[in-house]
Write an enzyme that holds these catalytic residues in place. Structure first.
Site, short mmCIF file in Angstrom:
data_model
loop_
_atom_site.label_atom_id
_atom_site.label_comp_id
_atom_site.label_asym_id
_atom_site.label_seq_id
_atom_site.Cartn_x
_atom_site.Cartn_y
_atom_site.Cartn_z
N GLU A 262 33.11 41.95 34.52
CA GLU A 262 32.50 41.37 33.32
C GLU A 262 32.69 39.85 33.27
O GLU A 262 33.32 39.33 32.36
CB GLU A 262 33.14 41.98 32.07
CG GLU A 262 33.09 43.48 31.97
CD GLU A 262 33.96 44.03 30.84
OE1 GLU A 262 34.81 43.29 30.31
OE2 GLU A 262 33.78 45.19 30.49
N PRO A 263 32.17 39.12 34.24
CA PRO A 263 32.36 37.67 34.20
C PRO A 263 31.49 37.00 33.14
O PRO A 263 30.34 37.39 32.95
CB PRO A 263 31.92 37.22 35.60
CG PRO A 263 30.95 38.26 36.05
CD PRO A 263 31.34 39.55 35.39
N GLY A 264 32.04 36.05 32.44
CA GLY A 264 31.26 35.28 31.47
C GLY A 264 31.32 33.81 31.82
O GLY A 264 30.38 33.23 32.34
N TYR A 305 41.66 25.03 21.83
CA TYR A 305 42.52 25.41 22.97
C TYR A 305 43.14 24.20 23.65
O TYR A 305 43.85 24.36 24.65
CB TYR A 305 41.71 26.15 24.04
CG TYR A 305 40.90 27.32 23.55
CD1 TYR A 305 41.51 28.51 23.16
CD2 TYR A 305 39.52 27.24 23.51
CE1 TYR A 305 40.75 29.58 22.71
CE2 TYR A 305 38.76 28.31 23.07
CZ TYR A 305 39.38 29.48 22.67
OH TYR A 305 38.63 30.53 22.24
N CYS A 331 35.05 15.89 9.25
CA CYS A 331 36.17 15.30 8.49
C CYS A 331 37.48 16.04 8.73
O CYS A 331 37.99 16.72 7.84
CB CYS A 331 35.82 15.31 7.01
SG CYS A 331 34.28 14.46 6.74
N1 LLP Z 1 35.31 41.12 29.04
C1 LLP Z 1 36.00 41.17 27.89
C2 LLP Z 1 36.37 42.47 27.33
C3 LLP Z 1 36.36 39.98 27.24
O1 LLP Z 1 37.05 40.03 26.10
C4 LLP Z 1 35.99 38.73 27.81
C5 LLP Z 1 36.35 37.48 27.17
C6 LLP Z 1 35.24 38.72 29.01
C7 LLP Z 1 34.93 39.95 29.60
C8 LLP Z 1 34.76 37.48 29.68
O2 LLP Z 1 35.77 36.60 30.05
P1 LLP Z 1 35.39 35.27 30.89
O3 LLP Z 1 34.88 35.73 32.25
O4 LLP Z 1 34.31 34.59 30.14
O5 LLP Z 1 36.62 34.49 30.92
N2 LLP Z 1 36.57 31.42 23.76
C9 LLP Z 1 37.48 31.35 24.88
C10 LLP Z 1 37.34 32.50 25.81
C11 LLP Z 1 37.51 33.83 25.12
C12 LLP Z 1 37.27 34.99 26.03
C13 LLP Z 1 37.33 36.26 25.31
N3 LLP Z 1 37.02 37.41 26.09
C14 LLP Z 1 37.30 30.00 25.59
O6 LLP Z 1 36.46 29.22 25.17
O7 LLP Z 1 38.04 29.70 26.50
#
Ligand code: LLP
Length: 401
Positions: A262-264, A305, A331
């Site tokens: 599940e890459p984001g 962060y 602000c």
């Molecule tokens: N799968 C699940 C169940 C998740 O909770 C997440 C991210 C991902 C996949 C994807 O993770 P990634 O590959 O994007 O790292 N807002 C934070 C990141 C929060 C991620 C939460 N879960 C930031 O800006 O660093």
């Protein structure tokens, strides 16, 4: 990284679409997808929509055949609308409502990643109401430290995510005995912005042992979902995913089970930047400030962060460089895009690019200080188009009654 975006195009975008504006590169986005594909030819790659759920980006990813990882009814809606196939969608999240579980069942998503015993009961009830079998996957919290920021560290015991191996086993047995539940997968997600393969190696070994133990007890799973989190450092593309694939090999090799990832961030972050314009320069005490037209409501990661996104002028001026606090108009003294940023001294009107902003930028944006959300632009080759218009003042009050 800025070289991935033609300078003239960026200037034209700023002039015509205004600033602040998110600019995404279709080419960079698809390059990340292809790198994943190459490293994981057999796996189901479910893009984590939370990183960036912009329809234009998601449509490109769906067209590439990716699946989607969603965490709310809203993300499920957007995923289906963008063209992701339901049988390639996994639904995670620690607090799915009865309505969301019902929606997931009605749309026949591939897996529902259940995060507590009570959620399993709720899913069973939803399945019974609909008269369907629910494919269940249990999210396991393996108690592994991914060594990342504590806000994005999810795989440790004591966080709200998932259940222990022992509890998962009880839940799988309960699902196997239910008329309405079908044990289909096991899920883990360690955290985000993880730069080492070691935690994944540890997780894959633990997962593999667990799935084999379940199989020996007569519960055979079809999917092993190892989550996302592979890092992409600010200002860089992701580390080659081959290292991740090697680490996850034990989970990929399980008899009869398909690996899901599940890459984001690693897909979306390098594909986007936030373009902002310098409004004013000023001094306060010994510090030099650049007040720009983007703020924490547009990109909250630095404030939240402490993340450091490279900030580069589109046309660096000649002369001495300085160190600047790059701040927005909101602000709050916590409203900064970058602190202690070394730059050739800019002038009001100059354009700055905030890099690695394709993930968790727009998706975490807000209307704080009643600031309309930024526009989004997609660049493909030398052409570009606005894919989400800038919000207007009327958009700010549209839902009020
Ligand atoms: N799968 C699940 C169940 C998740 O909770 C997440 C991210 C991902 C996949 C994807 O993770 P990634 O590959 O994007 O790292 N807002 C934070 C990141 C929060 C991620 C939460 N879960 C930031 O800006 O660093």
């Amino acid at each position: 990284m800025l070289d991935k975006f033609p300078l003239k195009t960026l200037e034209e975008i700023a002039a015509k679409a205004g600033t602040p504006v998110y600019v995404y590169s279709a080419d960079v986005l698809l390059r990340q997808v292809r790198a994943y594909r190459k490293a994981f030819p057999e796996a189901l790659i479910c893009y984590a929509m939370k990183a960036n759920s912009s329809g234009a980006l998601c449509r490109l990813l769906a067209r590439e055949g990716l699946g989607a990882d969603v965490v709310s009814g809203g993300e499920l809606f957007r995923a289906l609308r963008a063209g992701f196939r339901a049988d390639r969608i996994v639904f995670s999240g620690v607090g799915k409502t009865a309505a969301e579980l019902d929606l997931a069942l009605s749309r026949k998503v591939l897996l529902i990643n259940v995060e507590s015993a009570q959620e399993l009961d709720a899913l069973e009830a939803a399945a019974r109401r609909r008269g369907v079998m629910a494919r269940v996957s249990v999210r396991i919290n393996p108690d592994i430290d991914p060594k990342t920021h504590k806000f994005i560290s999810t795989g440790r015991s004591g966080t709200k995510f998932g259940v222990s191996f022992a509890e998962a086993e009880i839940m799988f047995r309960r699902a196997a005995a239910s008329e309405w539940l079908f044990p289909s997968g096991a899920h883990m997600h360690l955290g985000s912005q993880i730069h080492s393969a070691a935690p994944y190696r540890q997780a894959a070994a633990a997962m593999s042992a667990f799935v084999k133990r379940l199989a020996a007890a007569g519960i055979k799973l079809s999917y092993v979902d190892m989550g996302g989190g592979w890092g992409a450092r600010e200002g860089a593309e992701m580390a080659p995913p081959a290292a991740l694939a090697r680490a996850l090999a034990p989970a990929a090799a399980l008899d009869g089970a398909t690996l899901v990832i599940e890459p984001g961030r690693s897909i979306a972050a390098p594909a986007g930047l936030l373009l902002a314009r310098v409004l004013y320069t000023k001094k306060s005490g010994r510090k030099d400030f650049l007040v720009v037209d983007a703020a924490m409501n547009d990109l909250m990661r630095p404030a939240f962060y402490g993340s450091r996104h490279p900030i580069v002028p589109l046309r660096p001026r000649r002369g001495s460089a300085g160190r600047f606090e790059v701040v927005g108009p909101v602000c709050e003294s916590g409203d900064f895009i970058g602190t202690d940023v070394r730059l050739p001294r800019p002038e009001p009107g100059d354009l700055l690019a905030v890099l690695s902003a394709g993930a968790y930028g727009m998706s975490m944006s807000s209307n704080y200080n009643s600031r309309p959300r930024a526009a989004e632009v997609l660049v493909a080759g030398r052409s570009w188009k606005v894919v989400r218009r800038r919000e207007t003042d009327l958009d700010l009050v549209r839902q009020e009654c």
